[in-house]
Motif scaffolding. Sequence first.
Motif, PDB file in Angstrom:
ATOM      1  N   SER A  77       9.327  29.007  11.394  1.00 28.19           N
ATOM      2  CA  SER A  77      10.169  28.921  12.589  1.00 28.19           C
ATOM      3  C   SER A  77      10.972  27.638  12.495  1.00 28.19           C
ATOM      4  CB  SER A  77       9.324  28.939  13.861  1.00 28.19           C
ATOM      5  OG  SER A  77       8.547  27.768  13.968  1.00 28.19           O
ATOM      6  N   TYR A  78      12.140  27.637  13.129  1.00 22.20           N
ATOM      7  CA  TYR A  78      12.985  26.442  13.091  1.00 22.20           C
ATOM      8  C   TYR A  78      13.948  26.468  14.266  1.00 22.20           C
ATOM      9  CZ  TYR A  78      16.325  29.654  10.881  1.00 22.20           C
ATOM     10  OH  TYR A  78      17.160  30.720  10.595  1.00 22.20           O
ATOM     11  N   ILE A  79      14.515  25.314  14.543  1.00 21.66           N
ATOM     12  CA  ILE A  79      15.479  25.160  15.633  1.00 21.66           C
ATOM     13  C   ILE A  79      16.867  24.974  15.020  1.00 21.66           C
ATOM     14  CG2 ILE A  79      16.147  23.768  17.622  1.00 21.66           C
ATOM     15  CD1 ILE A  79      13.185  22.860  17.780  1.00 21.66           C
ATOM     16  N   LEU A  80      17.822  25.769  15.473  1.00 26.32           N
ATOM     17  CA  LEU A  80      19.199  25.685  14.994  1.00 26.32           C
ATOM     18  C   LEU A  80      20.079  25.155  16.120  1.00 26.32           C
ATOM     19  CD1 LEU A  80      21.309  26.287  12.789  1.00 26.32           C
ATOM     20  CD2 LEU A  80      21.493  28.609  13.740  1.00 26.32           C
ATOM     21  N   PRO A  81      20.387  23.855  16.119  1.00 28.98           N
ATOM     22  CA  PRO A  81      21.223  23.296  17.196  1.00 28.98           C
ATOM     23  C   PRO A  81      22.702  23.555  16.918  1.00 28.98           C
ATOM     24  CG  PRO A  81      19.824  21.628  16.126  1.00 28.98           C
ATOM     25  CD  PRO A  81      19.909  22.813  15.227  1.00 28.98           C
TER      26      PRO A  81
ATOM     27  N   VAL B 289      19.400  27.574  19.193  1.00 26.27           N
ATOM     28  CA  VAL B 289      18.626  28.792  18.978  1.00 26.27           C
ATOM     29  C   VAL B 289      17.316  28.460  18.276  1.00 26.27           C
ATOM     30  CG1 VAL B 289      18.726  31.184  18.161  1.00 26.27           C
ATOM     31  CG2 VAL B 289      20.844  29.926  18.584  1.00 26.27           C
ATOM     32  N   TRP B 290      16.228  29.063  18.761  1.00 28.37           N
ATOM     33  CA  TRP B 290      14.931  28.979  18.088  1.00 28.37           C
ATOM     34  C   TRP B 290      14.712  30.283  17.341  1.00 28.37           C
ATOM     35  CZ3 TRP B 290      10.027  31.496  19.304  1.00 28.37           C
ATOM     36  CH2 TRP B 290       8.966  31.000  18.530  1.00 28.37           C
ATOM     37  N   ILE B 291      14.337  30.201  16.059  1.00 26.86           N
ATOM     38  CA  ILE B 291      14.270  31.378  15.195  1.00 26.86           C
ATOM     39  C   ILE B 291      12.957  31.396  14.415  1.00 26.86           C
ATOM     40  CG2 ILE B 291      15.374  32.615  13.286  1.00 26.86           C
ATOM     41  CD1 ILE B 291      17.982  31.137  14.054  1.00 26.86           C
ATOM     42  N   VAL B 292      12.330  32.562  14.346  1.00 34.57           N
ATOM     43  CA  VAL B 292      11.219  32.833  13.440  1.00 34.57           C
ATOM     44  C   VAL B 292      11.746  33.828  12.411  1.00 34.57           C
ATOM     45  CG1 VAL B 292       8.840  33.627  13.197  1.00 34.57           C
ATOM     46  CG2 VAL B 292       9.584  32.565  15.336  1.00 34.57           C
TER      47      VAL B 292
ATOM     48  N   LEU C 272       4.287  22.879  14.974  1.00 35.49           N
ATOM     49  CA  LEU C 272       2.908  23.359  14.944  1.00 35.49           C
ATOM     50  C   LEU C 272       2.877  24.876  14.770  1.00 35.49           C
ATOM     51  CD1 LEU C 272      -0.025  22.251  17.198  1.00 35.49           C
ATOM     52  CD2 LEU C 272       0.504  24.684  16.993  1.00 35.49           C
ATOM     53  N   PHE C 273       3.787  25.563  15.421  1.00 34.05           N
ATOM     54  CA  PHE C 273       3.807  27.024  15.405  1.00 34.05           C
ATOM     55  C   PHE C 273       4.251  27.569  14.046  1.00 34.05           C
ATOM     56  CE2 PHE C 273       5.831  31.154  16.210  1.00 34.05           C
ATOM     57  CZ  PHE C 273       4.783  31.810  16.829  1.00 34.05           C
ATOM     58  N   GLY C 274       5.354  27.019  13.491  1.00 38.99           N
ATOM     59  CA  GLY C 274       5.851  27.592  12.245  1.00 38.99           C
ATOM     60  C   GLY C 274       6.687  26.678  11.388  1.00 38.99           C
ATOM     61  N   GLY C 275       6.594  25.361  11.620  1.00 37.65           N
ATOM     62  CA  GLY C 275       7.510  24.444  10.958  1.00 37.65           C
ATOM     63  C   GLY C 275       7.045  23.839   9.658  1.00 37.65           C
ATOM     64  N   TYR C 276       5.804  24.105   9.231  1.00 30.70           N
ATOM     65  CA  TYR C 276       5.339  23.538   7.962  1.00 30.70           C
ATOM     66  C   TYR C 276       4.355  24.508   7.326  1.00 30.70           C
ATOM     67  CZ  TYR C 276       0.841  22.094  10.035  1.00 30.70           C
ATOM     68  OH  TYR C 276      -0.397  22.076  10.619  1.00 30.70           O
ATOM     69  N   PHE C 277       3.918  24.196   6.101  1.00 28.15           N
ATOM     70  CA  PHE C 277       3.137  25.163   5.333  1.00 28.15           C
ATOM     71  C   PHE C 277       1.800  25.507   5.987  1.00 28.15           C
ATOM     72  CE2 PHE C 277       0.484  26.700   1.834  1.00 28.15           C
ATOM     73  CZ  PHE C 277       1.339  27.643   1.283  1.00 28.15           C
ATOM     74  N   GLY C 278       1.226  24.580   6.719  1.00 28.17           N
ATOM     75  CA  GLY C 278      -0.056  24.836   7.365  1.00 28.17           C
ATOM     76  C   GLY C 278       0.053  25.300   8.798  1.00 28.17           C
TER      77      GLY C 278
END
Length: 424
Positions: free
Chosen positions: A294-298, A304-307, A269-275
């Motif tokens: 934003s994405y999660i890097l396991p 790590v959570w990254i923007v 919701l925060f940064g994972g898709y175009f909307g």
Amino acid sequence: MKFDYSQLMPETLWLGNGIPVYLFPDAHSELLRLEFIFEAGSSLQDKPVQARACNALLEATVRRSADAMTERFDYYGAYMEKYVDRDQSSLVIYALARYSREIIALCEEIFKEAVFSATELQLYLEKQRSQFDIAMQKVSEISRRAFFAQVFGARHPYGMSIERADYDRLQREDVEAFYRRFYVAANAAIVVAGGYGDDAVRALSESFGRDFPVGQAAPVRLSAGSGLPQARFGFVPKAGALQASVRMGKVVMPPTDADFSTFKVLDYLFGGYFGSRIMQNIREEKGYTYGISSYILPLRMHTVWIVASEVKRACSRQVVREIQNEMRKLCDRKPGKKELDIVRSVYQGDFLRDMDGIFEIAEKWKFLRMFGLTDGFYRSFAETLENIGPEEIRQAAQRYFADGSCHVTVCGDVAESDATESDE
């Protein structure tokens, strides 16, 4: 979300020397995807570049040069890919299933009879130096390196960065030592997907189930994230840069944590898709960038959570502020039902597209294997995605966005240095 999650759990065979073989059959496919995975990532190397160089040079053998080996794969219409990350290395071959026995024989030759030529190593290192010089002109690469050093510390296996001089220090003996230590049965796994038959399985057993060094298993380290540096702001100047690169993020819970599914929905919701929130604000409304996400890097030791975004020159200060504003908004006000329904719909579509084919399913399963999970992980996530409510999103934001624990890294021209820690 309608999906047969049982497809994610392969049949497992064990070769005589303990190598697991994971089978993902597709009787209707004429293609074969064969992947050899080794616990041989960069976090295990003694010298920088060692893991990547070893993986890259796995072609020449006592019988064939690297060029001759490439020609043999080309003869069978096979395509090879190589990957090295912080935790693992792999070699992936795509080929027609009817040539599976021939391809497996070539792979056996590569792994059992590898030769590391000093000449080939120097050619590889020359190429890597050139690529390094190009990469270090990009603010995105500079900020990525600085971000991981900031989050983990420059001496942590995940925080170390390759420097140009490291290419001068690596010797053939270093590469060979890494190969002998980590490319052994105790560190290996084989994933077979596609239209293979019993003949391919027998060929794997004959080629890799015996006369392959067993060796000693590499340590697999999992950590909760204690002892890492405190969150801070970091600025890396790049004179004359036409854009600035912004990285923000933090270490979060591992995929094995019960709250991971909830955090995945919050991240999307925060940064994972175009909307997403930050895309709507920073791209659509403010026009500071062409894209931000934003994405999660396991990773094995830490997740790590990254923007990340590349933004207009002299806009990094505003971008950092707007990212933080969006984090605060989610802490203060729960999202609307309509927005959450859109997130559900888009995420479900992305998930099903990622599962469209047996090769993609095998790739998704590798994530489960990395963390010792079962198909129940995806079932649980689908249930969370379908049932999570706005208030749960707000509470999750308060847990993970409100504590000021995000690192901020900016790379840009000296004019960007006004994006200071005081803005956090």
